[in-house]
Every structure is written in C-alpha cells, then in structure tokens.
Design a protein around this motif. Structure first.
Motif, PDB file in Angstrom:
ATOM      1  N   ALA A 187       0.824  -1.130  -0.148  1.00  0.00           N
ATOM      2  CA  ALA A 187      -0.092   0.135   0.167  1.00  0.00           C
ATOM      3  C   ALA A 187       0.909   1.251  -0.163  1.00  0.00           C
ATOM      4  CB  ALA A 187      -0.918   0.023   1.163  1.00  0.00           C
ATOM      5  N   LYS A 188       0.512   2.477  -0.547  1.00  0.00           N
ATOM      6  CA  LYS A 188       1.115   3.627  -0.401  1.00  0.00           C
ATOM      7  C   LYS A 188       1.313   3.972   0.809  1.00  0.00           C
ATOM      8  CE  LYS A 188      -0.402   5.624  -4.836  1.00  0.00           C
ATOM      9  NZ  LYS A 188      -1.288   6.682  -5.699  1.00  0.00           N
ATOM     10  N   LEU A 189       2.437   4.447   1.076  1.00  0.00           N
ATOM     11  CA  LEU A 189       2.880   5.136   2.417  1.00  0.00           C
ATOM     12  C   LEU A 189       2.033   6.351   2.656  1.00  0.00           C
ATOM     13  CD1 LEU A 189       6.754   4.664   2.198  1.00  0.00           C
ATOM     14  CD2 LEU A 189       5.179   3.242   3.712  1.00  0.00           C
ATOM     15  N   SER A 190       1.522   6.398   3.982  1.00  0.00           N
ATOM     16  CA  SER A 190       0.907   7.419   4.392  1.00  0.00           C
ATOM     17  C   SER A 190       1.842   8.652   4.691  1.00  0.00           C
ATOM     18  CB  SER A 190      -0.028   7.091   5.689  1.00  0.00           C
ATOM     19  OG  SER A 190       1.004   7.026   6.662  1.00  0.00           O
ATOM     20  N   PRO A 191       1.302   9.800   4.721  1.00  0.00           N
ATOM     21  CA  PRO A 191       2.464  11.234   5.050  1.00  0.00           C
ATOM     22  C   PRO A 191       3.122  10.725   6.437  1.00  0.00           C
ATOM     23  CG  PRO A 191       0.365  12.014   4.160  1.00  0.00           C
ATOM     24  CD  PRO A 191       0.244  10.495   4.372  1.00  0.00           C
ATOM     25  N   LEU A 192       2.477  10.324   7.469  1.00  0.00           N
ATOM     26  CA  LEU A 192       2.849   9.902   8.512  1.00  0.00           C
ATOM     27  C   LEU A 192       3.927   8.801   8.658  1.00  0.00           C
ATOM     28  CD1 LEU A 192       3.297  10.340  11.610  1.00  0.00           C
ATOM     29  CD2 LEU A 192       1.169   9.200  12.040  1.00  0.00           C
ATOM     30  N   ALA A 193       3.602   7.644   7.812  1.00  0.00           N
ATOM     31  CA  ALA A 193       4.607   6.936   7.803  1.00  0.00           C
ATOM     32  C   ALA A 193       5.900   7.108   6.876  1.00  0.00           C
ATOM     33  CB  ALA A 193       3.776   5.557   6.921  1.00  0.00           C
ATOM     34  N   LEU A 194       5.472   7.886   6.189  1.00  0.00           N
ATOM     35  CA  LEU A 194       6.642   8.597   5.189  1.00  0.00           C
ATOM     36  C   LEU A 194       7.776   9.151   6.069  1.00  0.00           C
ATOM     37  CD1 LEU A 194       8.057   8.591   2.374  1.00  0.00           C
ATOM     38  CD2 LEU A 194       6.558  10.456   2.002  1.00  0.00           C
ATOM     39  N   ALA A 195       7.419  10.081   6.877  1.00  0.00           N
ATOM     40  CA  ALA A 195       7.800  10.851   7.748  1.00  0.00           C
ATOM     41  C   ALA A 195       8.671  10.019   8.799  1.00  0.00           C
ATOM     42  CB  ALA A 195       7.047  12.083   8.620  1.00  0.00           C
ATOM     43  N   VAL A 196       7.869   8.900   9.165  1.00  0.00           N
ATOM     44  CA  VAL A 196       8.780   8.096  10.331  1.00  0.00           C
ATOM     45  C   VAL A 196      10.011   7.538   9.535  1.00  0.00           C
ATOM     46  CG1 VAL A 196       8.615   5.854  11.383  1.00  0.00           C
ATOM     47  CG2 VAL A 196       6.763   7.536  11.555  1.00  0.00           C
ATOM     48  N   LEU A 197       9.729   6.980   8.339  1.00  0.00           N
ATOM     49  CA  LEU A 197      11.151   6.667   7.553  1.00  0.00           C
ATOM     50  C   LEU A 197      12.057   7.319   7.343  1.00  0.00           C
ATOM     51  CD1 LEU A 197       9.044   4.212   4.807  1.00  0.00           C
ATOM     52  CD2 LEU A 197      10.478   3.378   6.612  1.00  0.00           C
ATOM     53  N   VAL A 198      11.690   8.763   7.102  1.00  0.00           N
ATOM     54  CA  VAL A 198      12.593   9.875   6.840  1.00  0.00           C
ATOM     55  C   VAL A 198      13.330   9.965   8.390  1.00  0.00           C
ATOM     56  CG1 VAL A 198      12.808  12.288   6.366  1.00  0.00           C
ATOM     57  CG2 VAL A 198      11.351  10.905   5.135  1.00  0.00           C
ATOM     58  N   MET A 199      12.727  10.169   9.214  1.00  0.00           N
ATOM     59  CA  MET A 199      13.126  10.291  10.701  1.00  0.00           C
ATOM     60  C   MET A 199      14.423   9.095  10.923  1.00  0.00           C
ATOM     61  SD  MET A 199      12.016  13.077  11.816  1.00  0.00           S
ATOM     62  CE  MET A 199      11.899  13.876   9.891  1.00  0.00           C
ATOM     63  N   LEU A 200      14.025   8.050  10.608  1.00  0.00           N
ATOM     64  CA  LEU A 200      14.791   6.798  11.214  1.00  0.00           C
ATOM     65  C   LEU A 200      15.985   6.667  10.019  1.00  0.00           C
ATOM     66  CD1 LEU A 200      12.262   4.142  11.914  1.00  0.00           C
ATOM     67  CD2 LEU A 200      13.786   5.477  13.545  1.00  0.00           C
ATOM     68  N   SER A 201      15.771   7.532   8.917  1.00  0.00           N
ATOM     69  CA  SER A 201      16.997   7.420   8.095  1.00  0.00           C
ATOM     70  C   SER A 201      18.156   8.074   8.470  1.00  0.00           C
ATOM     71  CB  SER A 201      16.692   7.883   6.629  1.00  0.00           C
ATOM     72  OG  SER A 201      16.258   9.306   6.912  1.00  0.00           O
ATOM     73  N   GLU A 202      18.008   8.915   9.507  1.00  0.00           N
ATOM     74  CA  GLU A 202      19.166   9.753  10.117  1.00  0.00           C
ATOM     75  C   GLU A 202      19.872   8.949  10.952  1.00  0.00           C
ATOM     76  OE1 GLU A 202      17.632  13.334  11.858  1.00  0.00           O
ATOM     77  OE2 GLU A 202      16.465  14.092  10.111  1.00  0.00           O
ATOM     78  N   ARG A 203      19.026   8.140  11.770  1.00  0.00           N
ATOM     79  CA  ARG A 203      19.492   7.382  12.914  1.00  0.00           C
ATOM     80  C   ARG A 203      18.458   6.540  13.709  1.00  0.00           C
ATOM     81  NH1 ARG A 203      18.615  12.184  15.787  1.00  0.00           N
ATOM     82  NH2 ARG A 203      17.542  11.892  17.569  1.00  0.00           N
ATOM     83  N   PRO A 204      18.680   5.366  14.225  1.00  0.00           N
ATOM     84  CA  PRO A 204      17.758   4.435  15.182  1.00  0.00           C
ATOM     85  C   PRO A 204      17.162   5.194  16.221  1.00  0.00           C
ATOM     86  CG  PRO A 204      19.737   3.238  14.559  1.00  0.00           C
ATOM     87  CD  PRO A 204      20.310   4.645  14.242  1.00  0.00           C
ATOM     88  N   MET A 205      15.897   5.144  16.242  1.00  0.00           N
ATOM     89  CA  MET A 205      14.936   5.764  17.306  1.00  0.00           C
ATOM     90  C   MET A 205      14.055   4.818  17.616  1.00  0.00           C
ATOM     91  SD  MET A 205      14.868   9.737  16.089  1.00  0.00           S
ATOM     92  CE  MET A 205      14.834   9.538  14.497  1.00  0.00           C
ATOM     93  N   HIS A 206      13.325   5.101  18.972  1.00  0.00           N
ATOM     94  CA  HIS A 206      12.249   4.713  19.228  1.00  0.00           C
ATOM     95  C   HIS A 206      11.078   5.397  19.226  1.00  0.00           C
ATOM     96  CE1 HIS A 206      12.223   7.263  22.810  1.00  0.00           C
ATOM     97  NE2 HIS A 206      13.749   6.696  23.061  1.00  0.00           N
ATOM     98  N   PRO A 207       9.887   4.905  18.954  1.00  0.00           N
ATOM     99  CA  PRO A 207       8.836   6.045  18.453  1.00  0.00           C
ATOM    100  C   PRO A 207       8.622   7.081  19.213  1.00  0.00           C
ATOM    101  CG  PRO A 207       7.884   3.756  18.186  1.00  0.00           C
ATOM    102  CD  PRO A 207       9.471   3.671  19.169  1.00  0.00           C
ATOM    103  N   TYR A 208       8.660   7.125  20.651  1.00  0.00           N
ATOM    104  CA  TYR A 208       8.465   8.424  21.297  1.00  0.00           C
ATOM    105  C   TYR A 208       9.583   9.405  20.783  1.00  0.00           C
ATOM    106  CZ  TYR A 208       8.466  11.672  25.194  1.00  0.00           C
ATOM    107  OH  TYR A 208       8.432  12.776  25.932  1.00  0.00           O
TER     108      TYR A 208
END
Length: 221
Positions: A2-23
């Motif tokens: 399925a197409k990535l939602s804007p929020l899911a896309l943003a999560v991937l972008v954030m994680l592309s910087e470094r590993p993180m937990h959701p909070y």
C-alpha cells in the motif's frame, strides 16, 4: 504494498537519520515543526512503526532505557524501507495528485445555503485566514531569526503560507463579486431564495435541482 501515508513516510525519513524509538521520533518531528505539515497522532506512532515493521520497512535495532523507565525498542530503517521511502517521496514531489479538500467540496454545494448566508460564512473564513497568516508569519520569523533554522528546512512552511494567501485573495475577490452581485448566476440564485422557484434558465443545464441539493420550491427562511 500500500502507498505510504504521510506519517509513515515521515517516520521512515526520521529513521533514515539514526535508529530511534517511536517516542523519540514523535518528539523530533514536533521539535522540527513537522506537525504543522503532517497530521500526527502521537499515540498512533507505535502502530505506524509496527505496521512498517510488518512490511519489512523497519526493524528492531536494540533497546534503550532512560532513567527508571522501561526499556523501549529502538527501530532502524531497512534497505527495503529506504527504497520505498525514496520511491514514494519522489512520486509525491514529481506528480500532482488530485486531492479533495473539504472546502472545495463545500463550494460545489454552496448553492443550497443562499447568497446572504454564503457571504456571511466567507467573511468569517477570510478573517480566519488573515489571522492564521499573521500568526504563521510570526512563527516563521521566530524560526528564522531566533532559532536560526536554514530556509531549506522551512520551505513547507512557505508553501503552506503561499497556498493560504492565494486562498485569502481568491475568497476576497469572490466576496466582492457576491456583494456587488456581479457574479454570473447571482440574480437567479437570489430569485430562488426569494421565493421565485427553481430558475428556468438553470433547468436546461446539465444538472437538476436535486443534484444541487435544492428542492424545486424555494427553501423556508
């Protein structure tokens, strides 16, 4: 997939910087003002991350503990996740997609409200837009002057402001036409709401009264 939602896309972008937990992802997005451009439900970030994990786009990458708090799972983006992120982000930037804003939809049905009510509501909208533009300018100046953020990190704020300013200009122009009754169709619209029945000149058009959400008889005031 399925197409990535804007929020899911943003999560991937954030994680592309470094590993993180959701909070931490949510906190970082908020600190960067991403919640002004992306609808973020912070309570659902964990669900978004879990769904991304099921699709193989992120994976657990150890745990993290802060003080006496329970351990939290840290996630990183996978190679597949980076590919999906790049592909979807490129699609959005490159290809205009038909969106269905609520305001646009309401404008297509505004005939049922009548001229005077429409003018009143549009005046309120214009006042709200002008207020939001002024507030947004203050926020933008603060981010530029006080936080010294590069303009590159604020282009989405500029885009939103330009959209809002264009809408305000358009609404202002429409209000002028409605108040001066120079817009085509205004006399028939006013006649209908004055008790004149469904305008004869509209009956041969490719729509009917029922399609406009109007009854053949004038609505009660």
């Amino acid at each position: 997939m399925a197409k990535l939602s804007p929020l899911a896309l943003a999560v991937l972008v954030m994680l592309s910087e470094r590993p993180m937990h959701p909070y931490e992802i949510g906190r970082l997005m908020r600190s960067r003002g991403k919640d002004q451009s992306i609808k973020i439900r912070y309570g659902s970030l964990y669900t978004v991350v879990q769904n991304l994990e099921k699709q193989g786009l992120v994976e657990a990458d150890g745990t993290d503990r802060a003080g006496n708090r329970p351990e939290r799972t840290v996630y990183s983006v996978t190679g597949t996740g980076r590919e999906a992120m790049d592909r979807r982000l490129s699609e959005i930037i490159e290809l205009p997609e038909k969106e269905y804003p609520a305001f646009e939809g309401a404008l297509s049905l505004v005939g049922v409200l009548g001229p005077d009510r429409t003018v009143e509501l549009l005046e309120r909208r214009l006042a709200a837009l002008e207020r939001e533009l002024a507030e947004g300018r203050e926020v933008y100046d603060h981010l530029i002057s006080d936080l010294r953020l590069p303009r590159l990190f604020l282009i989405e704020v500029e885009y939103a402001a330009h959209q809002k300013r264009a809408e305000a200009d358009w609404v202002r122009g429409l209000l002028t036409e409605l108040k001066e009754e120079t817009i085509d169709g205004m006399s028939a619209w006013r006649s209908f709401f004055g008790g004149g029945g469904f305008p004869e000149e509209w009956k041969d058009r490719p729509f009917a009264a029922s399609e406009l959400g109007l009854n053949e008889e004038a609505p009660e005031n």
